[in-house]
Motif scaffolding. Structure first.
Motif, PDB file in Angstrom:
ATOM      1  N   VAL A 221       1.311 -86.707 -17.272  1.00 14.66           N
ATOM      2  CA  VAL A 221       1.472 -85.876 -18.440  1.00 14.66           C
ATOM      3  C   VAL A 221       2.115 -84.695 -17.820  1.00 14.66           C
ATOM      4  O   VAL A 221       1.577 -83.795 -17.405  1.00 14.66           O
ATOM      5  CB  VAL A 221       0.268 -85.875 -19.174  1.00 14.66           C
ATOM      6  CG1 VAL A 221       0.494 -84.898 -20.549  1.00 14.66           C
ATOM      7  CG2 VAL A 221      -0.171 -87.196 -19.479  1.00 14.66           C
ATOM      8  N   ASP A 222       3.179 -84.455 -18.559  1.00 13.71           N
ATOM      9  CA  ASP A 222       3.798 -83.194 -18.071  1.00 13.71           C
ATOM     10  C   ASP A 222       3.289 -81.532 -18.872  1.00 13.71           C
ATOM     11  O   ASP A 222       2.424 -81.920 -19.682  1.00 13.71           O
ATOM     12  CB  ASP A 222       5.298 -83.178 -18.516  1.00 13.71           C
ATOM     13  CG  ASP A 222       5.518 -83.328 -20.036  1.00 13.71           C
ATOM     14  OD1 ASP A 222       5.824 -82.261 -20.755  1.00 13.71           O
ATOM     15  OD2 ASP A 222       5.192 -84.493 -20.420  1.00 13.71           O
ATOM     16  N   GLY A 223       3.778 -80.724 -18.456  1.00 14.51           N
ATOM     17  CA  GLY A 223       3.135 -79.481 -19.261  1.00 14.51           C
ATOM     18  C   GLY A 223       3.111 -79.398 -20.656  1.00 14.51           C
ATOM     19  O   GLY A 223       2.268 -78.869 -21.202  1.00 14.51           O
ATOM     20  N   ALA A 224       4.175 -79.609 -21.222  1.00 12.70           N
ATOM     21  CA  ALA A 224       4.339 -79.469 -22.606  1.00 12.70           C
ATOM     22  C   ALA A 224       3.486 -80.200 -23.317  1.00 12.70           C
ATOM     23  O   ALA A 224       3.005 -79.971 -24.542  1.00 12.70           O
ATOM     24  CB  ALA A 224       6.001 -79.649 -22.993  1.00 12.70           C
ATOM     25  N   ARG A 225       3.288 -81.682 -23.018  1.00 14.47           N
ATOM     26  CA  ARG A 225       2.538 -82.476 -23.744  1.00 14.47           C
ATOM     27  C   ARG A 225       1.102 -81.983 -23.630  1.00 14.47           C
ATOM     28  O   ARG A 225       0.115 -82.055 -24.449  1.00 14.47           O
ATOM     29  CB  ARG A 225       3.014 -84.098 -23.286  1.00 14.47           C
ATOM     30  CG  ARG A 225       4.118 -84.546 -23.828  1.00 14.47           C
ATOM     31  CD  ARG A 225       4.086 -85.686 -23.642  1.00 14.47           C
ATOM     32  NE  ARG A 225       4.530 -86.221 -22.231  1.00 14.47           N
ATOM     33  CZ  ARG A 225       4.192 -87.103 -21.313  1.00 14.47           C
ATOM     34  NH1 ARG A 225       3.878 -88.368 -22.061  1.00 14.47           N
ATOM     35  NH2 ARG A 225       4.210 -87.164 -20.254  1.00 14.47           N
ATOM     36  N   ARG A 226       0.568 -81.595 -22.289  1.00 14.00           N
ATOM     37  CA  ARG A 226      -0.775 -81.300 -22.003  1.00 14.00           C
ATOM     38  C   ARG A 226      -1.046 -79.919 -22.818  1.00 14.00           C
ATOM     39  O   ARG A 226      -2.306 -80.052 -23.443  1.00 14.00           O
ATOM     40  CB  ARG A 226      -1.255 -81.209 -20.596  1.00 14.00           C
ATOM     41  CG  ARG A 226      -0.639 -79.774 -19.913  1.00 14.00           C
ATOM     42  CD  ARG A 226      -0.950 -79.530 -18.434  1.00 14.00           C
ATOM     43  NE  ARG A 226      -0.037 -80.593 -17.811  1.00 14.00           N
ATOM     44  CZ  ARG A 226       0.064 -80.411 -16.304  1.00 14.00           C
ATOM     45  NH1 ARG A 226      -0.622 -79.488 -15.784  1.00 14.00           N
ATOM     46  NH2 ARG A 226       0.954 -81.378 -15.682  1.00 14.00           N
ATOM     47  N   ARG A 227      -0.038 -78.839 -23.138  1.00 17.73           N
ATOM     48  CA  ARG A 227      -0.438 -77.735 -23.849  1.00 17.73           C
ATOM     49  C   ARG A 227      -0.449 -78.115 -25.118  1.00 17.73           C
ATOM     50  O   ARG A 227      -1.416 -77.717 -25.747  1.00 17.73           O
ATOM     51  CB  ARG A 227       0.675 -76.714 -23.565  1.00 17.73           C
ATOM     52  CG  ARG A 227       0.574 -76.198 -22.208  1.00 17.73           C
ATOM     53  CD  ARG A 227       1.933 -74.953 -22.221  1.00 17.73           C
ATOM     54  NE  ARG A 227       3.186 -75.330 -22.284  1.00 17.73           N
ATOM     55  CZ  ARG A 227       3.883 -75.855 -21.384  1.00 17.73           C
ATOM     56  NH1 ARG A 227       3.440 -75.631 -20.064  1.00 17.73           N
ATOM     57  NH2 ARG A 227       5.108 -76.213 -21.546  1.00 17.73           N
ATOM     58  N   THR A 228       0.055 -79.101 -25.742  1.00 21.93           N
ATOM     59  CA  THR A 228       0.068 -79.512 -27.214  1.00 21.93           C
ATOM     60  C   THR A 228      -1.463 -80.122 -27.351  1.00 21.93           C
ATOM     61  O   THR A 228      -2.059 -79.984 -28.515  1.00 21.93           O
ATOM     62  CB  THR A 228       1.208 -80.596 -27.702  1.00 21.93           C
ATOM     63  OG1 THR A 228       2.300 -79.785 -27.364  1.00 21.93           O
ATOM     64  CG2 THR A 228       1.081 -80.885 -29.095  1.00 21.93           C
ATOM     65  N   LEU A 229      -1.622 -81.028 -26.414  1.00 18.75           N
ATOM     66  CA  LEU A 229      -3.003 -81.581 -26.422  1.00 18.75           C
ATOM     67  C   LEU A 229      -4.183 -80.697 -26.454  1.00 18.75           C
ATOM     68  O   LEU A 229      -5.119 -80.788 -27.252  1.00 18.75           O
ATOM     69  CB  LEU A 229      -3.428 -82.825 -25.591  1.00 18.75           C
ATOM     70  CG  LEU A 229      -2.410 -84.342 -25.747  1.00 18.75           C
ATOM     71  CD1 LEU A 229      -2.518 -85.164 -24.578  1.00 18.75           C
ATOM     72  CD2 LEU A 229      -2.621 -84.776 -27.043  1.00 18.75           C
TER      73      LEU A 229
END
Length: 300
Positions: A177-185
């Motif tokens: 999971v890349d940074g953008a998706r982890r920040r969203t989650l």
């Protein structure tokens, strides 16, 4: 805990519940050879396992286990599309008519739970299904709770908001999971209890509530709305494949998002339903068309 339900009309269990299944290896769902479905979910009270079977007469039998058993049993009719109303829907294209004939038992499911479908939808942002489903399996198996009761081996609930906030950077990386998706989650996990209100709001208002979270846009909110409250008008604008599929099915040419929305205008209020019927009719994009490249974030 057990309950039964007599649907007012025949319905197709697999077609109704299939949007909740994230690939054949989804650890939160299992389909037996007999056709019965097992689902593991989070609730405000804890994890729950739900088993649903339909007998030859069309009677639904449901059993549930876990701290959230009473909640999921109470949702069974809505989950199976009891509140789905296709009144006023008129098929304006032959392909849509064909799909409606092919899937007379289609109903739009309503899980009643935003969080579980939101996690899966965010993981599917801007990556292939194969990548997203691999991350989904990894996160559920490592951080989700084992499904309560006599569930099939390996069945587990998705990680809770608290568990998501506790995942460390290297563990996100290992799950691809890349940074953008982890920040969203992580941002969604911080306000998860508020996001559940979207089910009660429904429609565009419910989708707008979800989009207050940084990283959640129209595509993600539509994907959640389709599953959490059976939104019949939620179109996945921004999807890599959908405009081409709709364009080829309705006008015999690829389209962009704006053209797709124009083509679906006759189905205002039921645009997602029309797309589901196109799917039932076998509408797809050519295999030789461009594909979203697969990436493995675990190697970066």
């Amino acid at each position: 805990m057990r309950t039964t339900w007599s649907p007012p009309a025949p319905f197709d269990l697999a077609r109704v519940l299939s949007p909740l299944r994230r690939g054949s290896g989804d650890p939160t769902s299992s389909v037996a050879d007999s056709g019965e479905w097992w689902l593991a979910t989070t609730t405000a009270h804890g994890a729950a396992t739900l088993r649903i079977a339909v007998d030859p007469a069309g009677e639904v039998a449901a059993e549930a286990w876990g701290d959230g058993a009473e909640v999921v049993l109470g949702r069974v009719p809505q989950l199976l599309g009891a509140a789905d109303d296709d009144g006023g829907f008129v098929a304006a294209h032959e392909m849509v008519r064909r799909g409606r004939r092919a899937a007379p038992g289609m109903r739009l499911c309503s899980s009643g739970r935003v969080w579980d479908v939101l996690v899966a939808a965010v993981l599917e942002q801007k990556v292939t299904n194969r990548e997203a489903w691999r991350s989904w399996r990894e996160l559920c198996r490592r951080f989700g709770a084992p499904a309560p009761g006599p569930a099939p081996r390996g069945l587990c609930a998705p990680p809770t908001p608290r568990q998501v906030r506790e995942i460390r950077d290297w563990e996100w990386h290992k799950a691809g999971v890349d940074g953008a998706r982890r920040r969203t989650l992580i941002a969604a996990a911080g306000v998860a209890h508020r996001l559940e209100r979207a089910v009660d709001l429904g429609g565009a208002e419910g989708r707008a509530l979800l989009e207050h979270v940084p990283g959640i846009g129209p595509w993600t909110s539509a994907e959640v709305a389709q599953r959490a409250w059976g939104d019949p008008d939620a179109v996945s604008v921004g999807d890599y494949h959908l405009p081409t599929i709709v364009g080829l099915a309705l006008a015999n040419r690829p389209m962009d998002d704006a053209e797709m929305l124009d083509a679906l205008a006759p189905y205002a209020g039921h645009r997602h339903r029309a797309v589901r019927y196109l799917n039932a009719a076998g509408a797809t994009r050519p295999r030789f068309g461009p594909r979203l490249p697969a990436r493995d974030y675990r190697t970066r």
